[in-house]
Design an enzyme around this catalytic site. Structure first.
Site, PDB file in Angstrom:
ATOM      1  CB  ALA A  42     -60.552  19.431 -61.544  1.00 23.80           C
TER       2      ALA A  42
ATOM      3  NE  ARG B 193     -57.843  35.260 -62.699  1.00 22.58           N
ATOM      4  CZ  ARG B 193     -57.310  35.134 -61.480  1.00 22.58           C
ATOM      5  NH1 ARG B 193     -56.268  35.863 -61.143  1.00 22.58           N
ATOM      6  NH2 ARG B 193     -57.826  34.299 -60.611  1.00 22.58           N
TER       7      ARG B 193
ATOM      8  N   GLY C  18     -69.140  27.384 -56.468  1.00 20.89           N
ATOM      9  CA  GLY C  18     -68.118  27.641 -55.461  1.00 20.89           C
ATOM     10  C   GLY C  18     -67.496  26.357 -54.937  1.00 20.89           C
TER      11      GLY C  18
ATOM     12  NE  ARG D  82     -40.156  13.944 -79.327  1.00 21.03           N
ATOM     13  CZ  ARG D  82     -40.594  13.349 -80.426  1.00 21.03           C
ATOM     14  NH1 ARG D  82     -39.769  13.182 -81.442  1.00 21.03           N
ATOM     15  NH2 ARG D  82     -41.821  12.903 -80.525  1.00 21.03           N
TER      16      ARG D  82
ATOM     17  CG  ASN E 182     -39.391   6.732 -85.712  1.00 20.27           C
ATOM     18  OD1 ASN E 182     -39.271   7.708 -86.450  1.00 20.27           O
ATOM     19  ND2 ASN E 182     -39.868   6.818 -84.498  1.00 20.27           N
TER      20      ASN E 182
ATOM     21  CB  ALA F  79     -20.407   8.664 -95.421  1.00 23.32           C
TER      22      ALA F  79
HETATM   23  C1  UD1 Z   1     -59.416  29.188 -53.000  1.00 15.53           C
HETATM   24  C2  UD1 Z   1     -59.743  29.378 -51.510  1.00 15.53           C
HETATM   25  C3  UD1 Z   1     -58.742  30.356 -50.895  1.00 15.53           C
HETATM   26  C4  UD1 Z   1     -57.340  29.805 -51.082  1.00 15.53           C
HETATM   27  C5  UD1 Z   1     -57.057  29.524 -52.566  1.00 15.53           C
HETATM   28  C6  UD1 Z   1     -55.745  28.793 -52.704  1.00 15.53           C
HETATM   29  C7  UD1 Z   1     -62.190  29.173 -51.367  1.00 15.53           C
HETATM   30  C8  UD1 Z   1     -63.464  29.885 -51.165  1.00 15.53           C
HETATM   31  N1  UD1 Z   1     -61.087  29.923 -51.373  1.00 15.53           N
HETATM   32  O1  UD1 Z   1     -59.590  30.432 -53.622  1.00 15.53           O
HETATM   33  O2  UD1 Z   1     -59.004  30.525 -49.514  1.00 15.53           O
HETATM   34  O3  UD1 Z   1     -56.387  30.724 -50.562  1.00 15.53           O
HETATM   35  O4  UD1 Z   1     -58.081  28.673 -53.120  1.00 15.53           O
HETATM   36  O5  UD1 Z   1     -55.400  28.677 -54.067  1.00 15.53           O
HETATM   37  O6  UD1 Z   1     -62.183  27.967 -51.484  1.00 15.53           O
HETATM   38  N2  UD1 Z   1     -63.583  24.908 -58.208  1.00 15.53           N
HETATM   39  C9  UD1 Z   1     -64.576  23.987 -58.479  1.00 15.53           C
HETATM   40  N3  UD1 Z   1     -65.885  24.395 -58.477  1.00 15.53           N
HETATM   41  C10 UD1 Z   1     -66.257  25.666 -58.201  1.00 15.53           C
HETATM   42  C11 UD1 Z   1     -65.222  26.607 -57.924  1.00 15.53           C
HETATM   43  C12 UD1 Z   1     -63.905  26.199 -57.921  1.00 15.53           C
HETATM   44  O7  UD1 Z   1     -64.292  22.815 -58.720  1.00 15.53           O
HETATM   45  O8  UD1 Z   1     -67.457  25.925 -58.208  1.00 15.53           O
HETATM   46  C13 UD1 Z   1     -62.179  24.451 -58.213  1.00 15.53           C
HETATM   47  C14 UD1 Z   1     -61.304  25.168 -59.235  1.00 15.53           C
HETATM   48  O9  UD1 Z   1     -61.281  24.453 -60.440  1.00 15.53           O
HETATM   49  C15 UD1 Z   1     -59.937  25.170 -58.533  1.00 15.53           C
HETATM   50  C16 UD1 Z   1     -60.271  25.157 -57.048  1.00 15.53           C
HETATM   51  O10 UD1 Z   1     -61.621  24.749 -56.953  1.00 15.53           O
HETATM   52  O11 UD1 Z   1     -59.167  24.013 -58.845  1.00 15.53           O
HETATM   53  C17 UD1 Z   1     -60.089  26.521 -56.404  1.00 15.53           C
HETATM   54  O12 UD1 Z   1     -60.949  27.442 -57.028  1.00 15.53           O
HETATM   55  P1  UD1 Z   1     -60.531  28.947 -57.275  1.00 15.53           P
HETATM   56  O13 UD1 Z   1     -61.679  29.651 -57.894  1.00 15.53           O
HETATM   57  O14 UD1 Z   1     -59.226  28.996 -57.966  1.00 15.53           O
HETATM   58  O15 UD1 Z   1     -60.393  29.441 -55.744  1.00 15.53           O
HETATM   59  P2  UD1 Z   1     -59.603  30.673 -55.237  1.00 15.53           P
HETATM   60  O16 UD1 Z   1     -60.396  31.890 -55.471  1.00 15.53           O
HETATM   61  O17 UD1 Z   1     -58.227  30.615 -55.762  1.00 15.53           O
END
Ligand code: UD1
Ligand code: CA
Length: 426
Positions: A8, A14, A80, A302, A355, A394
């Site tokens: 996360a 985007r 990554g 709610r 309330n 009322a």
């Molecule tokens: C990733 C997968 C892809 C898959 C897709 C599914 C990789 C390289 N690719 O791509 O094969 O089809 O998910 O949705 O894993 N995140 C981190 N730290 C980072 C980068 C990302 O915590 O340095 C987290 C993001 O917050 C996210 C998740 O990892 O929750 C996936 O990252 P995202 O950049 O969305 O990966 P995709 O390009 O969608």
């Protein structure tokens, strides 16, 4: 028992938002919350690590308030998904069991599928299992590359795929289960020689195969479960998919929903059979609605609403944190909050439970006992109790308790001045 790592830390550029991607909500629950709940509801996971990075403090605070047992692990900078997972290594150095890894942006994943996935991984004796799904238009998703015999070869990111690989419709869902002890060395071997210059988590598959380990694929039955969110368009679509799944469940269970297209029901709402939901209702949060109730059209629940059987909540009625016993009606233009309402009560049109005290910012409770009748346009100023069978005339403004079977009237007597208009005209 397995441990989980939820990624996360990504920015979610985007989303074009000040809020980190994983803290965006559907029915007021965050994307991250959905993923954590799905993992923990399997009953197979005893520890959660959440990789945080972009706006880490906000995500950590959210976890502390809502999932205090989940351990945030900082990834800074974010290099990554492979780099993200490797941040948890210091916490799991001596751990020898299985670890499940999930992207934090897939709120539609269900506990049932995660459970089946973990059980599949264990029963096949694989060292590493990847969740896949079939998409007609796989877009930017990572492609599952299989060998001729169907076994898993590798995952290739769309940006790195050749034209033949781009045609592959089976994609990586972003959910993995691995034997931690055997796969952990892979993280030290990840390289950034790819189109995005990142450490790809997906490269651990190739590594496992090269090191004689067994890598396997589990294919999801319902591809919508791994619907990932990268923009607000996708957030809205995920909400729609989740809502439509919830509505189908209720319809199957015997709830009558007149217009699924304009009805919103949170996944945490229970509804008894033969209840009718009229068009344009918004039912949010955790609620329990009995059987044979009538809700809407245009009603807003709610959360924290408990309705016994045969309750009517009509048009432009808002209800929050309120329990209502059977055969009670609140049919028009009403707000009921922080209240306990008995059986056979009639809540007249335009009734408001006041309330909230804006000066002290305190909320107080309203208690209305069985068989009470409240006249239209009344304001019930909490804290207050209206005892059994009492009637409120009322336009009542009720600021103190009303005893059983009494009539409370607060309006001034009607005065009629005969021929007043005529006199004014001459
Ligand atoms: C990733 C997968 C892809 C898959 C897709 C599914 C990789 C390289 N690719 O791509 O094969 O089809 O998910 O949705 O894993 N995140 C981190 N730290 C980072 C980068 C990302 O915590 O340095 C987290 C993001 O917050 C996210 C998740 O990892 O929750 C996936 O990252 P995202 O950049 O969305 O990966 P995709 O390009 O969608
Ligand atoms: Ca993604």
């Amino acid at each position: 028992m397995v441990k989980s790592i939820i990624m996360a830390a990504g920015k979610g550029t985007r989303m074009k938002s000040d809020t980190p991607k994983v803290l965006h909500t559907i029915f007021e629950k965050t994307l991250l919350g959905y993923v954590l709940d799905a993992v923990n509801k399997t009953g197979l996971c005893d520890e959660n690590f959440v990789i945080v990075g972009h706006q880490a403090e906000r995500v950590e605070e959210y976890l502390k308030d809502n999932y205090p047992f989940a351990k945030p692990v900082l990834q800074s900078p974010q290099l990554g998904t492979g780099h993200a997972v490797s941040m948890a290594i210091p916490y799991l150095k001596d751990y020898t069991g299985e670890v499940i890894i999930l992207n934090g942006d897939i709120p539609l994943i269900t506990a049932d599928s995660v459970k089946e996935f973990i059980e599949f991984h264990t029963s096949t004796g694989a060292d590493l299992t990847v969740m896949s799904a079939l998409f007609e238009e796989p877009g930017n998703l990572g492609r599952i590359v299989r060998n001729k015999d169907g076994s898993l070869d590798s995952i290739v990111e769309a940006k790195d795929a050749n034209s033949e690989q781009k045609e592959i419709k089976e994609i990586n869902a972003g959910v993995y289960c691995l034997n931690w002890e055997k796969i952990m060395p892979a993280f030290a071997n990840l390289k950034t020689n790819n189109a995005q210059g990142e450490y790809y988590l997906t490269d651990i598959i190739k590594w496992a195969n090269e090191n004689g380990l067994k890598a396997n694929v589990y294919t999801l039955k319902d591809k919508n479960e791994i619907y990932g969110i990268n923009s607000k368009v996708e957030l809205a679509e995920a909400a729609r998919l989740l809502n439509s799944r919830t509505i189908t469940k209720h319809l199957t269970n015997g709830v009558e929903i007149i217009d699924p297209a304009t009805t919103w029901i949170s996944p945490e709402t229970e509804i008894g059979a033969d209840t009718v939901i009229y068009p344009s209702c918004y039912i949010n949060g955790k609620n329990k609605i009995g059987s044979h109730c009538k809700i809407g059209p245009f009603a807003h629940l709610r959360g924290g609403v408990i309705l016994e059987d045969y309750v009517k909540i009509g048009n432009f009625v808002e209800v929050k944190k309120t329990t209502i016993k059977s055969h009670t009606n609140a049919c028009h233009l009403t707000y009921l909050g922080d209240s306990e309402i008995g059986a056979n009560v009639n809540v007249g049109a335009g009734t408001i439970t006041a309330n909230f005290n804006p000066l002290t910012r305190e909320k107080s409770k309203t208690v209305i006992k069985d068989n009470v009748k409240i006249g239209s346009n009344s304001v019930i100023v909490a804290p207050v109790t209206i005892e059994e069978g009492a009637n409120i005339g009322a336009v009542g403004v009720i600021t103190k308790d009303v005893p059983a079977w009494a009539l409370a009237i607060t309006r001034s007597p009607l005065k009629v001045l005969e021929n007043w208009v005529k006199r004014k005209l001459h």
